[in-house]
Design a protein around this motif. Structure first.
Motif, PDB file in Angstrom:
ATOM      1  N   LEU A 155       0.834  -1.211   0.000  1.00  0.00           N
ATOM      2  CA  LEU A 155       0.000   0.000   0.000  1.00  0.00           C
ATOM      3  C   LEU A 155       0.868   1.261   0.000  1.00  0.00           C
ATOM      4  N   GLU A 156       2.170   1.093  -0.330  1.00  0.00           N
ATOM      5  CA  GLU A 156       3.106   2.213  -0.230  1.00  0.00           C
ATOM      6  C   GLU A 156       2.730   3.391  -1.131  1.00  0.00           C
ATOM      7  N   ASP A 157       2.180   3.102  -2.307  1.00  0.00           N
ATOM      8  CA  ASP A 157       1.823   4.205  -3.199  1.00  0.00           C
ATOM      9  C   ASP A 157       0.720   5.080  -2.583  1.00  0.00           C
ATOM     10  N   LEU A 158      -0.096   4.497  -1.701  1.00  0.00           N
ATOM     11  CA  LEU A 158      -1.145   5.279  -1.038  1.00  0.00           C
ATOM     12  C   LEU A 158      -0.597   5.986   0.200  1.00  0.00           C
ATOM     13  N   GLN A 159       0.136   5.219   1.019  1.00  0.00           N
ATOM     14  CA  GLN A 159       0.613   5.740   2.304  1.00  0.00           C
ATOM     15  C   GLN A 159       1.831   6.635   2.166  1.00  0.00           C
ATOM     16  N   GLY A 160       2.697   6.302   1.227  1.00  0.00           N
ATOM     17  CA  GLY A 160       3.969   6.992   1.111  1.00  0.00           C
ATOM     18  C   GLY A 160       5.044   6.166   1.774  1.00  0.00           C
ATOM     19  N   LYS A 161       6.266   6.724   1.822  1.00  0.00           N
ATOM     20  CA  LYS A 161       7.363   5.987   2.460  1.00  0.00           C
ATOM     21  C   LYS A 161       7.465   6.416   3.907  1.00  0.00           C
ATOM     22  N   VAL A 162       7.542   5.428   4.787  1.00  0.00           N
ATOM     23  CA  VAL A 162       7.551   5.730   6.218  1.00  0.00           C
ATOM     24  C   VAL A 162       8.949   5.526   6.790  1.00  0.00           C
ATOM     25  N   ALA A 163       9.394   6.496   7.582  1.00  0.00           N
ATOM     26  CA  ALA A 163      10.720   6.387   8.190  1.00  0.00           C
ATOM     27  C   ALA A 163      10.596   6.060   9.675  1.00  0.00           C
ATOM     28  N   LEU A 164      11.580   5.316  10.167  1.00  0.00           N
ATOM     29  CA  LEU A 164      11.619   4.943  11.581  1.00  0.00           C
ATOM     30  C   LEU A 164      12.519   5.939  12.309  1.00  0.00           C
ATOM     31  N   HIS A 165      12.016   6.516  13.392  1.00  0.00           N
ATOM     32  CA  HIS A 165      12.797   7.517  14.116  1.00  0.00           C
ATOM     33  C   HIS A 165      13.368   7.035  15.431  1.00  0.00           C
ATOM     34  N   CYS A 166      13.200   5.766  15.733  1.00  0.00           N
ATOM     35  CA  CYS A 166      13.812   5.273  16.963  1.00  0.00           C
ATOM     36  C   CYS A 166      14.462   3.932  16.636  1.00  0.00           C
ATOM     37  N   THR A 167      15.190   3.377  17.567  1.00  0.00           N
ATOM     38  CA  THR A 167      15.827   2.098  17.287  1.00  0.00           C
ATOM     39  C   THR A 167      14.755   1.007  17.339  1.00  0.00           C
ATOM     40  N   PRO A 168      15.003  -0.090  16.613  1.00  0.00           N
ATOM     41  CA  PRO A 168      14.027  -1.180  16.648  1.00  0.00           C
ATOM     42  C   PRO A 168      13.733  -1.636  18.079  1.00  0.00           C
ATOM     43  N   ALA A 169      14.745  -1.554  18.960  1.00  0.00           N
ATOM     44  CA  ALA A 169      14.522  -1.977  20.344  1.00  0.00           C
ATOM     45  C   ALA A 169      13.549  -1.026  21.045  1.00  0.00           C
ATOM     46  N   GLU A 170      13.739   0.276  20.803  1.00  0.00           N
ATOM     47  CA  GLU A 170      12.819   1.257  21.399  1.00  0.00           C
ATOM     48  C   GLU A 170      11.412   1.043  20.867  1.00  0.00           C
ATOM     49  N   GLU A 195       7.912  10.529   2.775  1.00  0.00           N
ATOM     50  CA  GLU A 195       7.675  10.903   1.376  1.00  0.00           C
ATOM     51  C   GLU A 195       6.206  10.589   1.143  1.00  0.00           C
ATOM     52  N   SER A 196       5.380  11.596   0.919  1.00  0.00           N
ATOM     53  CA  SER A 196       3.942  11.311   0.908  1.00  0.00           C
ATOM     54  C   SER A 196       3.499  10.457  -0.265  1.00  0.00           C
ATOM     55  N   GLY A 197       2.438   9.721  -0.028  1.00  0.00           N
ATOM     56  CA  GLY A 197       1.830   8.917  -1.077  1.00  0.00           C
ATOM     57  C   GLY A 197       0.641   9.659  -1.630  1.00  0.00           C
ATOM     58  N   SER A 198      -0.246   8.939  -2.325  1.00  0.00           N
ATOM     59  CA  SER A 198      -1.370   9.620  -2.958  1.00  0.00           C
ATOM     60  C   SER A 198      -2.496   9.934  -1.974  1.00  0.00           C
ATOM     61  N   GLN A 199      -2.427   9.371  -0.753  1.00  0.00           N
ATOM     62  CA  GLN A 199      -3.462   9.681   0.232  1.00  0.00           C
ATOM     63  C   GLN A 199      -2.851  10.402   1.433  1.00  0.00           C
ATOM     64  N   SER A 200      -3.672  11.214   2.093  1.00  0.00           N
ATOM     65  CA  SER A 200      -3.213  11.844   3.335  1.00  0.00           C
ATOM     66  C   SER A 200      -3.237  10.762   4.413  1.00  0.00           C
ATOM     67  N   PRO A 201      -2.519  10.986   5.549  1.00  0.00           N
ATOM     68  CA  PRO A 201      -2.523   9.961   6.599  1.00  0.00           C
ATOM     69  C   PRO A 201      -3.947   9.593   7.039  1.00  0.00           C
ATOM     70  N   GLU A 202      -4.852  10.577   7.105  1.00  0.00           N
ATOM     71  CA  GLU A 202      -6.234  10.288   7.540  1.00  0.00           C
ATOM     72  C   GLU A 202      -6.936   9.418   6.498  1.00  0.00           C
ATOM     73  N   GLU A 203      -6.764   9.775   5.222  1.00  0.00           N
ATOM     74  CA  GLU A 203      -7.393   8.985   4.148  1.00  0.00           C
ATOM     75  C   GLU A 203      -6.855   7.559   4.161  1.00  0.00           C
ATOM     76  N   PHE A 204      -5.539   7.469   4.389  1.00  0.00           N
ATOM     77  CA  PHE A 204      -4.927   6.138   4.384  1.00  0.00           C
ATOM     78  C   PHE A 204      -5.471   5.282   5.534  1.00  0.00           C
ATOM     79  N   ASP A 205      -5.594   5.880   6.708  1.00  0.00           N
ATOM     80  CA  ASP A 205      -6.152   5.154   7.850  1.00  0.00           C
ATOM     81  C   ASP A 205      -7.555   4.659   7.515  1.00  0.00           C
ATOM     82  N   LYS A 206      -8.306   5.478   6.794  1.00  0.00           N
ATOM     83  CA  LYS A 206      -9.684   5.121   6.424  1.00  0.00           C
ATOM     84  C   LYS A 206      -9.673   3.934   5.444  1.00  0.00           C
TER      85      LYS A 206
END
Ligand code: HEC
Length: 256
Positions: A155-170, A195-206
């Protein structure tokens, strides 16, 4: 009497314990609404278009879903069944051989008919929204609730690319210290769209909500029926009460 009502209220209050994912990550809560046919229809569309290339719903027939979701058979045949050989009365299967798929992904994509029931709606809802970029993985993504998953982020084209800001352990500890006691949510701080996808975060959650709503329906198709039956039974009991009460009054009229 007062005590009785307080006890009743407490019994009916929803239990709000926050569940944890396989990796100990807190899960976002998901509340299915099987009366929302439009949501279920959108979910079915997403499921067929985006998931069935790899996954099957081998215990669900197209026709039964069409009936339960109030979609005319012709529309399902025209837009949701891609193989002209497949009839509407058949199960929702695909043509991908399991062994070949296992070779591609490291693990075969499991049948999803009962997935929402097996893992719970919260898990599936969080899982589908928790892929993040990870160059060490074959598809360039990892997942917060299913570490080292074999599935790409479809679903990446809808959501966009998501980055992780903490360590996997955190992440596994839900970014300790930041847990909001009311919602149990912490991932907001750990995972953000880079990097945004074609949907906003709210639309993607929906979109994901509708999809998991449909998966919940598939896991328990009779729940839709029992919920509507339950309402009818309550209405019947309410009407019956009026007559029973009138009858009681009539009987006791002359006793005193
Ligand atoms: C490109 C192929 C592919 C597509 C398309 C795909 N998946 Fe997957 N999926 C996989 C594979 C492979 C796995 C097994 C991953 C593993 O075990 O490491 C998997 C695993 C899963 C799981 C976890 C199963 C479990 O309990 O172990 C869920 C849930 C899931 N997929 C949902 C979906 C949904 C919903 C869609 C549609 C939006 C989808 N998948 C689309 C390949 C795919």
């Amino acid at each position: 009497m007062k005590k009785f009502f307080i006890t009743l209220l407490m019994a009916l209050a929803p239990v709000t314990a926050s569940a944890a994912g396989g990796a100990g990550v807190p899960l976002d809560s998901f509340d299915a609404d099987l009366t929302d046919k439009a949501s279920l229809q959108r979910g079915m569309q997403t499921f067929v278009n985006r998931c069935m290339g790899c996954h099957e719903a081998g215990y669900q027939r197209f026709e039964r879903a069409a009936q339960d979701l109030d979609v005319p058979n012709e529309l399902v045949e025209q837009y949701l069944i891609f193989d002209p050989e497949v009839k509407i009365g058949e199960h929702m299967k695909n043509a991908m051989p399991k062994e070949v798929a296992a070779g591609w992904f490291g693990a075969p994509p499991p049948d999803l008919t009962l997935e929402a029931r097996l893992r719970g709606g919260d898990w599936v809802y969080t899982y589908l929204r928790s892929f993040y970029m990870d160059e060490n993985r074959p598809w360039g993504v990892n997942n917060a609730v299913f570490p080292d998953v074999g599935m790409p982020n479809v679903l990446e084209d809808l959501q966009g690319k998501v980055a992780l800001h903490c360590t996997p352990a955190e992440l596994a500890h839900g970014g300790e210290g930041e847990i909001d006691p009311l919602t149990g949510k912490t991932m907001g701080g750990c995972l953000t769209v880079a990097e945004s996808g074609s949907q906003s975060p709210e639309e993607f959650d929906k979109t994901v909500y509708d999809l998991v709503n449909f998966m919940t329906y598939m896991g328990e198709p009779s729940r839709m029926e029992s919920e509507s039956l339950g309402t009818k039974v309550l209405i019947f009991l309410a009407i019956l009460f009026v007559f029973a009460f009138a009858l009681k009054k009539e009987y006791w009229k002359d006793v005193h």
